[in-house]
Design a protein around this motif. Structure first.
Motif, PDB file in Angstrom:
ATOM      1  N   GLY A 105       0.805  -1.224   0.000  1.00 50.44           N
ATOM      2  CA  GLY A 105       0.000   0.000   0.000  1.00 50.44           C
ATOM      3  C   GLY A 105       0.828   1.258   0.000  1.00 50.44           C
ATOM      4  O   GLY A 105       0.437   2.254  -0.571  1.00 50.44           O
ATOM      5  N   GLY A 106       1.991   1.208   0.641  1.00 52.89           N
ATOM      6  CA  GLY A 106       2.781   2.434   0.730  1.00 52.89           C
ATOM      7  C   GLY A 106       3.475   2.756  -0.587  1.00 52.89           C
ATOM      8  O   GLY A 106       4.160   1.907  -1.146  1.00 52.89           O
ATOM      9  N   VAL A 107       3.271   3.954  -1.071  1.00 53.88           N
ATOM     10  CA  VAL A 107       3.985   4.362  -2.280  1.00 53.88           C
ATOM     11  C   VAL A 107       5.087   5.373  -1.957  1.00 53.88           C
ATOM     12  O   VAL A 107       5.982   5.584  -2.755  1.00 53.88           O
ATOM     13  CB  VAL A 107       3.047   4.967  -3.350  1.00 53.88           C
ATOM     14  N   SER A 108       4.989   5.983  -0.793  1.00 54.06           N
ATOM     15  CA  SER A 108       5.978   7.006  -0.482  1.00 54.06           C
ATOM     16  C   SER A 108       6.898   6.544   0.645  1.00 54.06           C
ATOM     17  O   SER A 108       7.822   7.259   1.009  1.00 54.06           O
ATOM     18  CB  SER A 108       5.279   8.297  -0.089  1.00 54.06           C
ATOM     19  N   SER A 109       6.622   5.381   1.185  1.00 50.95           N
ATOM     20  CA  SER A 109       7.406   4.876   2.314  1.00 50.95           C
ATOM     21  C   SER A 109       7.462   3.355   2.254  1.00 50.95           C
ATOM     22  O   SER A 109       6.620   2.734   1.608  1.00 50.95           O
ATOM     23  CB  SER A 109       6.743   5.266   3.641  1.00 50.95           C
ATOM     24  N   ILE A 143       6.708   0.291   4.564  1.00 53.28           N
ATOM     25  CA  ILE A 143       5.939   0.046   5.788  1.00 53.28           C
ATOM     26  C   ILE A 143       6.134  -1.421   6.173  1.00 53.28           C
ATOM     27  O   ILE A 143       5.963  -2.299   5.326  1.00 53.28           O
ATOM     28  CB  ILE A 143       4.424   0.276   5.575  1.00 53.28           C
ATOM     29  N   CYS A 198       4.471  -1.254  14.043  1.00 56.08           N
ATOM     30  CA  CYS A 198       4.508  -0.883  12.628  1.00 56.08           C
ATOM     31  C   CYS A 198       5.615   0.151  12.435  1.00 56.08           C
ATOM     32  O   CYS A 198       5.756   1.082  13.243  1.00 56.08           O
ATOM     33  CB  CYS A 198       3.146  -0.318  12.236  1.00 56.08           C
ATOM     34  N   LYS A 216       7.484   2.793   9.656  1.00 54.37           N
ATOM     35  CA  LYS A 216       7.311   3.510   8.389  1.00 54.37           C
ATOM     36  C   LYS A 216       8.585   4.287   8.098  1.00 54.37           C
ATOM     37  O   LYS A 216       8.985   5.141   8.886  1.00 54.37           O
ATOM     38  CB  LYS A 216       6.099   4.446   8.488  1.00 54.37           C
ATOM     39  N   MET A 222       5.267   2.949  15.262  1.00 49.09           N
ATOM     40  CA  MET A 222       3.941   3.221  15.838  1.00 49.09           C
ATOM     41  C   MET A 222       3.253   1.910  16.177  1.00 49.09           C
ATOM     42  O   MET A 222       3.684   0.824  15.768  1.00 49.09           O
ATOM     43  CB  MET A 222       3.087   4.027  14.848  1.00 49.09           C
ATOM     44  N   GLU A 223       2.178   2.060  16.916  1.00 50.45           N
ATOM     45  CA  GLU A 223       1.301   0.952  17.244  1.00 50.45           C
ATOM     46  C   GLU A 223       0.827   0.275  15.940  1.00 50.45           C
ATOM     47  O   GLU A 223       0.526   0.962  14.964  1.00 50.45           O
ATOM     48  CB  GLU A 223       0.131   1.599  17.986  1.00 50.45           C
ATOM     49  N   TYR A 224       0.762  -1.046  15.953  1.00 47.81           N
ATOM     50  CA  TYR A 224       0.258  -1.793  14.788  1.00 47.81           C
ATOM     51  C   TYR A 224      -1.249  -1.994  14.949  1.00 47.81           C
ATOM     52  O   TYR A 224      -1.712  -2.520  15.962  1.00 47.81           O
ATOM     53  CB  TYR A 224       0.962  -3.153  14.698  1.00 47.81           C
ATOM     54  N   LEU A 225      -1.999  -1.570  13.953  1.00 43.87           N
ATOM     55  CA  LEU A 225      -3.465  -1.689  14.022  1.00 43.87           C
ATOM     56  C   LEU A 225      -3.914  -2.739  12.994  1.00 43.87           C
ATOM     57  O   LEU A 225      -3.817  -2.498  11.783  1.00 43.87           O
ATOM     58  CB  LEU A 225      -4.116  -0.333  13.726  1.00 43.87           C
ATOM     59  N   LYS A 251      -7.990   6.678   1.775  1.00 47.09           N
ATOM     60  CA  LYS A 251      -6.944   5.643   1.799  1.00 47.09           C
ATOM     61  C   LYS A 251      -6.000   5.820   2.984  1.00 47.09           C
ATOM     62  O   LYS A 251      -5.146   4.968   3.232  1.00 47.09           O
ATOM     63  CB  LYS A 251      -6.182   5.596   0.483  1.00 47.09           C
ATOM     64  N   ASN A 252      -6.144   6.945   3.681  1.00 45.82           N
ATOM     65  CA  ASN A 252      -5.299   7.199   4.848  1.00 45.82           C
ATOM     66  C   ASN A 252      -6.097   7.228   6.141  1.00 45.82           C
ATOM     67  O   ASN A 252      -5.619   7.745   7.153  1.00 45.82           O
ATOM     68  CB  ASN A 252      -4.551   8.525   4.675  1.00 45.82           C
ATOM     69  N   ASP A 312      -0.582   8.624   7.895  1.00 44.80           N
ATOM     70  CA  ASP A 312       0.078   9.224   6.740  1.00 44.80           C
ATOM     71  C   ASP A 312       0.054  10.757   6.729  1.00 44.80           C
ATOM     72  O   ASP A 312      -0.332  11.380   5.740  1.00 44.80           O
ATOM     73  CB  ASP A 312      -0.600   8.673   5.473  1.00 44.80           C
TER      74      ASP A 312
HETATM   75  N1  LIG Z   1      -0.015   1.633  12.278  1.00 42.93           N
HETATM   76  C1  LIG Z   1      -0.381   0.816  11.288  1.00 42.93           C
HETATM   77  N2  LIG Z   1      -0.885  -0.402  11.570  1.00 42.93           N
HETATM   78  C2  LIG Z   1      -1.241  -1.246  10.574  1.00 42.93           C
HETATM   79  N3  LIG Z   1      -1.157  -0.960   9.263  1.00 42.93           N
HETATM   80  C3  LIG Z   1      -0.662   0.238   8.920  1.00 42.93           C
HETATM   81  C4  LIG Z   1      -0.257   1.188   9.904  1.00 42.93           C
HETATM   82  N4  LIG Z   1       0.209   2.289   9.263  1.00 42.93           N
HETATM   83  C5  LIG Z   1       0.080   2.035   7.952  1.00 42.93           C
HETATM   84  N5  LIG Z   1      -0.434   0.812   7.730  1.00 42.93           N
HETATM   85  C6  LIG Z   1      -0.740   0.186   6.431  1.00 42.93           C
HETATM   86  O1  LIG Z   1       0.134   0.685   5.434  1.00 42.93           O
HETATM   87  C7  LIG Z   1      -0.603   1.396   4.427  1.00 42.93           C
HETATM   88  C8  LIG Z   1       0.187   2.590   3.968  1.00 42.93           C
HETATM   89  O2  LIG Z   1       0.414   3.485   5.045  1.00 42.93           O
HETATM   90  P1  LIG Z   1       0.677   5.032   4.788  1.00 42.93           P
HETATM   91  O3  LIG Z   1      -0.489   5.608   4.088  1.00 42.93           O
HETATM   92  O4  LIG Z   1       1.082   5.660   6.061  1.00 42.93           O
HETATM   93  O5  LIG Z   1       1.932   4.946   3.818  1.00 42.93           O
HETATM   94  P2  LIG Z   1       2.359   5.735   2.527  1.00 42.93           P
HETATM   95  O6  LIG Z   1       3.567   5.114   1.955  1.00 42.93           O
HETATM   96  O7  LIG Z   1       2.486   7.145   2.869  1.00 42.93           O
HETATM   97  O8  LIG Z   1       1.159   5.461   1.583  1.00 42.93           O
HETATM   98  P3  LIG Z   1       0.559   6.255   0.377  1.00 42.93           P
HETATM   99  O9  LIG Z   1       1.597   7.147  -0.162  1.00 42.93           O
HETATM  100  O10 LIG Z   1       0.123   5.158  -0.534  1.00 42.93           O
HETATM  101  O11 LIG Z   1      -0.612   6.992   0.926  1.00 42.93           O
HETATM  102  C9  LIG Z   1      -1.925   1.754   5.095  1.00 42.93           C
HETATM  103  O12 LIG Z   1      -2.962   1.899   4.177  1.00 42.93           O
HETATM  104  C10 LIG Z   1      -2.143   0.550   6.005  1.00 42.93           C
HETATM  105  O13 LIG Z   1      -2.691  -0.499   5.263  1.00 42.93           O
END
Ligand SMILES: Nc1ncnc2c1ncn2[C@@H]1O[C@H](COP(=O)(O)OP(=O)(O)OP(=O)(O)O)[C@@H](O)[C@H]1O
Ligand SMILES: [Mg+2]
Length: 333
Positions: A30-34, A36, A47, A49, A101-104, A201-202, A214
């Motif tokens: 799911g992460g495109v900028s990080s 995870i 979790c 990031k 961070m806490e894992y959800l 999505k966030n 995010d």
């Molecule tokens: N604390 C968490 N616990 C469980 N899953 C998480 C947590 N944080 C993020 N995720 C999962 O990782 C995904 C991406 O997280 P996040 O949006 O912070 O990353 P991102 O790389 O910035 O993503 P994007 O650029 O695609 O929005 C979330 O949609 C979720 O599924």
């Protein structure tokens, strides 16, 4: 389960979370900028990031990894205002731009975007998103000393205003001046702590309410940007999931009527006007900007969004209900 990359292990160590453990983990999608990761420690899963210098969406979209520090700060502030509004922050490592961070778990915390895609629309949940956002804006607006903790004008310009608004002006040169004026208005109204990426999505649908993820675009700036950004996503979902457009329009209304009474830091009508003016620019930005939504795939649908957005930009209503009415007539009737 895999062994996480060494720099993540080193970051965990610097955050004093490792405590001698030999962690195993699993990259989350799911992460495109990080990057995870879920990391399993003796005390349970957490979790991680880690910000990427170059976003996976687009070869020429770069962003400084220090944004991870501001994301961590946003999380701390948001949780102090509304407990549970963000996952609990466990640490942040400036060296690598990594936070813990806490894992959800997804079973208890489904993603709002996935729910909407599946046609599950809960108007009360949309209202609760607006309530949490409004409370964070209201509490931070009265604490301008926070501005110093979020010196992110440059980052916000580079990863929000430029890719969405400036880029849309390049695609529609007759609107370039209008886009520039919207940027200037947004930059002039620095009043509260902005999340910067309030998108379904966030946002997780937690048992006790929305959990915002995010916040790497966190900015001391114009709260109208957050409201407009989220309302834009609700409207675009009418094109994606037409079967629930009635519920989506109701959600739009629920968000506005919940949020606007929380605006105590300036006249609510002024904030509403800035939001209503930004919204059609964001409609267009999600079709012709640098980060178009992936789910509007038919050219005919993109054209419908262009037509309504351009009409609203030519004669911008000041009230959100008027923007919604035009959208409903043209897109979601
Ligand atoms: N604390 C968490 N616990 C469980 N899953 C998480 C947590 N944080 C993020 N995720 C999962 O990782 C995904 C991406 O997280 P996040 O949006 O912070 O990353 P991102 O790389 O910035 O993503 P994007 O650029 O695609 O929005 C979330 O949609 C979720 O599924
Ligand atoms: Mg995200």
């Amino acid at each position: 389960m895999e062994t996480p990359p060494k720099d993540i292990i080193d970051a965990l160590d610097r955050m004093h979370l490792l405590k001698g453990a030999d962690p195993r983990g699993q990259p989350l999608t799911g992460g495109v900028s990080s990057d995870i990761w879920r990391i399993d420690l003796p005390g349970g899963p957490i979790c991680i990031k880690r910000a990427l210098a170059k976003l996976r969406v687009n070869a020429d979209w770069q962003a400084p990894v220090e944004r991870n520090l501001y994301e961590a700060r946003w999380m701390r502030v948001a949780n102090a205002v509304v407990p549970g509004a963000s996952p609990t922050l466990l640490g942040q490592d400036e060296v690598t731009g990594t936070l813990a961070m806490e894992y959800l778990p997804a079973e208890r915390y489904p993603l709002w975007k996935a729910q909407l895609r599946d046609g599950v629309v809960d108007v009360g949940f949309a209202a609760s998103v607006a309530r949490t956002l409004g409370r964070i804006h209201a509490a931070t607006a009265v604490d301008p000393s926070l501005a110093a903790a979020f010196p992110t004008d440059g980052i916000f310009h580079d990863i929000r205003l430029e890719p969405y608004l400036t880029q849309t002006g390049r695609a529609h040169p007759d609107l370039a001046d209008r886009m520039q004026r919207l940027i200037e208005t947004t930059q002039r109204n620095k009043r509260a702590l902005v999340h910067g990426d309030v998108s379904p999505k966030n946002i997780l649908c937690g048992p006790d309410g929305p959990v915002f993820l995010d916040a790497e675009c966190a900015w001391w700036g114009d709260p109208a940007f957050d409201l407009a950004f989220c309302l834009n996503h609700l409207m675009l979902k009418c094109v994606w999931v037409p079967a629930v457009r009635g519920g989506l329009l109701d959600s739009f209304r629920a968000m506005t009527v919940t949020y606007l009474p929380l605006v105590g830091w300036e006249p609510a009508a002024a904030l509403e006007t800035r939001t209503a003016h930004l919204l059609p620019a964001l409609f267009l930005a999600r079709v012709d900007g640098k980060s178009p939504v992936e789910y509007i795939t038919r050219e005919a649908d993109r054209d419908r969004v262009r037509v309504v957005a351009r009409r609203l930009l030519a004669d911008p209503p000041d009230r959100l209900a008027d923007v919604a009415r035009t959208w409903k007539e043209e897109i979601a009737a």
